[in-house]
Design an enzyme around this catalytic site. Structure first.
Site, PDB file in Angstrom:
ATOM      1  N   HIS A  19       0.949   5.402   0.947  1.00 14.62           N
ATOM      2  CA  HIS A  19       0.348   6.512   1.680  1.00 14.62           C
ATOM      3  C   HIS A  19       0.466   7.780   0.840  1.00 14.62           C
ATOM      4  O   HIS A  19       1.554   8.097   0.350  1.00 14.62           O
ATOM      5  CB  HIS A  19       1.086   6.744   3.004  1.00 14.62           C
ATOM      6  CG  HIS A  19       1.014   5.599   3.948  1.00 14.62           C
ATOM      7  ND1 HIS A  19       0.130   5.568   5.004  1.00 14.62           N
ATOM      8  CD2 HIS A  19       1.715   4.432   3.999  1.00 14.62           C
ATOM      9  CE1 HIS A  19       0.303   4.430   5.661  1.00 14.62           C
ATOM     10  NE2 HIS A  19       1.245   3.731   5.079  1.00 14.62           N
ATOM     11  N   HIS A  69       0.843  -1.192   0.000  1.00 16.37           N
ATOM     12  CA  HIS A  69       0.000   0.000   0.000  1.00 16.37           C
ATOM     13  C   HIS A  69       0.878   1.241   0.000  1.00 16.37           C
ATOM     14  O   HIS A  69       2.027   1.202   0.444  1.00 16.37           O
ATOM     15  CB  HIS A  69      -0.979   0.008   1.187  1.00 16.37           C
ATOM     16  CG  HIS A  69      -0.325  -0.011   2.537  1.00 16.37           C
ATOM     17  ND1 HIS A  69       0.272  -1.145   3.069  1.00 16.37           N
ATOM     18  CD2 HIS A  69      -0.183   0.951   3.469  1.00 16.37           C
ATOM     19  CE1 HIS A  69       0.752  -0.877   4.268  1.00 16.37           C
ATOM     20  NE2 HIS A  69       0.492   0.408   4.535  1.00 16.37           N
TER      21      HIS A  69
END
Length: 144
Positions: free
Chosen positions: A107, A105
């Site tokens: 940010h 993932h």
């Protein structure tokens, strides 16, 4: 290296399967973007590939291009949506680097001059705030 097999019970895999709710701002064939529930700044958004990969080190290279295109799209949208001065984009690989959820993932964090990031631990953001912030990002995406 502390490399382990991908575990499909991580929170992002569960969100992708619809088992856990999230404030989604974008979904494509390759990725979703959701509001971070413990934001380091107003508008902190996560881009999560749909393909199962523990982190960047084991990701299929074929997904990285589409995921980074989504990251760019979200970065532009959050900068606009929150009238930010800049955007920080971060991605962590393995515990020593700060990775705490073992599904790749990225940010995307709107930044404001003179405003430090909050710690990424502690209390979860109010659901109404996350909902409103998600709408701001969706509106910015629609206007782009």
């Amino acid at each position: 290296m502390n490399q382990h097999a991908y575990a499909d019970d991580n929170i992002f895999a569960r969100i992708l399967r619809g088992e856990i709710p999230a404030h989604k701002v974008l979904e494509s064939d390759d990725a979703i973007a959701i509001m971070d529930v413990m934001p380091q700044a107003t508008g902190h958004t996560l881009v999560i590939p749909k393909a199962a990969s523990r982190n960047l080190l084991d990701a299929d290279p074929e997904i990285l291009g589409p995921v980074m295109q989504t990251v760019q799209q979200i970065a532009k949208a959050v900068k606009t949506a929150f009238d930010a001065d800049g955007v920080t984009v971060t991605q962590f690989n393995e515990p020593a680097a700060g990775q705490s959820v073992f599904h790749l993932h990225v940010h995307v964090i709107p930044r404001f001059e003179g405003v430090p990031l909050k710690p990424h631990t502690g209390e979860m953001e109010d659901d109404a705030v996350l909902k409103a912030n998600a709408q701001r990002v969706r509106d910015a995406l629609a206007a782009a």
